[in-house]
Write an enzyme that holds these catalytic residues in place. Structure first.
Site, PDB file in Angstrom:
ATOM      1  N   GLY A 107      10.682   6.356 -16.657  1.00 21.60           N
ATOM      2  CA  GLY A 107       9.878   7.307 -15.919  1.00 21.60           C
ATOM      3  C   GLY A 107       8.430   7.349 -16.359  1.00 21.60           C
ATOM      4  O   GLY A 107       7.649   8.107 -15.820  1.00 21.60           O
ATOM      5  N   CYS A 108       8.040   6.557 -17.344  1.00 14.75           N
ATOM      6  CA  CYS A 108       6.690   6.713 -17.895  1.00 14.75           C
ATOM      7  C   CYS A 108       6.125   5.373 -18.281  1.00 14.75           C
ATOM      8  O   CYS A 108       6.767   4.610 -18.985  1.00 14.75           O
ATOM      9  CB  CYS A 108       6.737   7.641 -19.114  1.00 14.75           C
ATOM     10  N   GLY A 109       4.910   5.091 -17.842  1.00 11.80           N
ATOM     11  CA  GLY A 109       4.279   3.821 -18.156  1.00 11.80           C
ATOM     12  C   GLY A 109       3.262   3.920 -19.261  1.00 11.80           C
ATOM     13  O   GLY A 109       2.597   2.950 -19.567  1.00 11.80           O
TER      14      GLY A 109
END
Length: 272
Positions: A107-109
């Site tokens: 969910g997070c880059g």
């Protein structure tokens, strides 16, 4: 590795439980190792790994050209995959001065970065781009991405990222359980195809968070289109980079948040 698998499940339908099955996507840890040292580990779909290596390296500003990667090998690491990347000497030397480790969930880059400044880093300017597109072409681009998502049709659980060039259509499409992974894979595919990033629009099936703007700008695209809405920081970042940001693109309707002049109603779009 396979990209999906069948699982048994219970479905609640019409007030009753029934035994059924469903196809779900696979998700594995993928390590990016440069010169033998792990730089990052991302949870991702085990597909298009060469594109992933090139695209991640590009959008993380580790490389600027495909020639900066001398060799690449995907090594089975048991529960995951280690992408062992050898950089050209000058590129490798530059990386040692800024090496950092990060472990990012799907969910997070931007997870694992070391400072606030890195999270809000300045992105390459695309302000000079003369790229234009029509509303009909935006609708076509979104439709083609949706139609091309084979894995998502099977699982209904993965994101897509496509590169659309007016007059040519969709030149590349990649999928992944992580929205930023899909965009990294797309960036790698475009780089390997020797396609100019400024010649097309990036189209994604996710929300527009700031790292999506950062990655599209790293590719050189001046237009980012999504089916969902952007965050406030994504809008500010796109505006500063001179990027056109289009959200809520569904059917023939969409909303423009920055640089609307690149969308030319009733005209033939140009690429420069």
């Amino acid at each position: 590795m396979k990209t999906s698998t069948f699982v048994r499940e219970l479905q609640f339908r019409n007030g009753a439980l029934a035994t059924a099955s469903r196809v779900v996507p696979e998700e594995v840890p993928i390590a990016f190792s440069y010169g033998g040292s792990t730089h990052a580990v991302m949870m991702a779909t085990p597909a298009d790994l060469e594109d992933f290596a090139f695209g991640f390296s590009l959008t993380e500003a580790i490389i600027s050209d495909r020639a900066d990667i001398v060799s690449l090998e995907a090594v089975d690491a048991g529960d995951g995959i280690d992408l062992q990347i050898v950089l050209a000497d000058r590129t490798a030397a530059a990386l040692t001065t800024r090496r950092r480790h990060m472990a990012g969930p799907v969910g997070c880059g931007l997870c694992g970065i070391e400072s606030i400044e890195q999270a809000t880093r300045q992105v390459p300017s695309v302000d000079h781009s003369t790229f234009t597109i029509t509303p009909a072409q935006i609708a076509e681009a979104v439709r083609l991405v949706d139609e091309g998502q084979r894995l998502n049709r099977e699982t209904r659980a993965v994101h897509g990222a496509g590169f659309y060039v007016p007059g040519r259509g969709l030149t590349a499409l990649r999928e992944d359980v992580g929205r930023h992974n899909a965009l990294d894979k797309l960036a790698g595919a475009v780089l390997k195809l020797n396609v100019d990033g400024s010649s097309g629009a990036v189209v994604v099936t996710s929300r527009l968070s700031v790292e999506m703007v950062q990655k599209a700008a790293a590719l050189g695209s001046a237009m980012l289109v999504a089916i969902s809405a952007p965050t406030a920081l994504a809008i500010r970042t796109a505006e500063a980079a001179g990027m056109t940001l289009v959200g809520i693109a569904r059917g023939e309707e969409f909303e423009i948040f920055t640089r609307p002049e690149r969308i030319v109603a009733g005209a033939v779009a140009n690429v420069a």
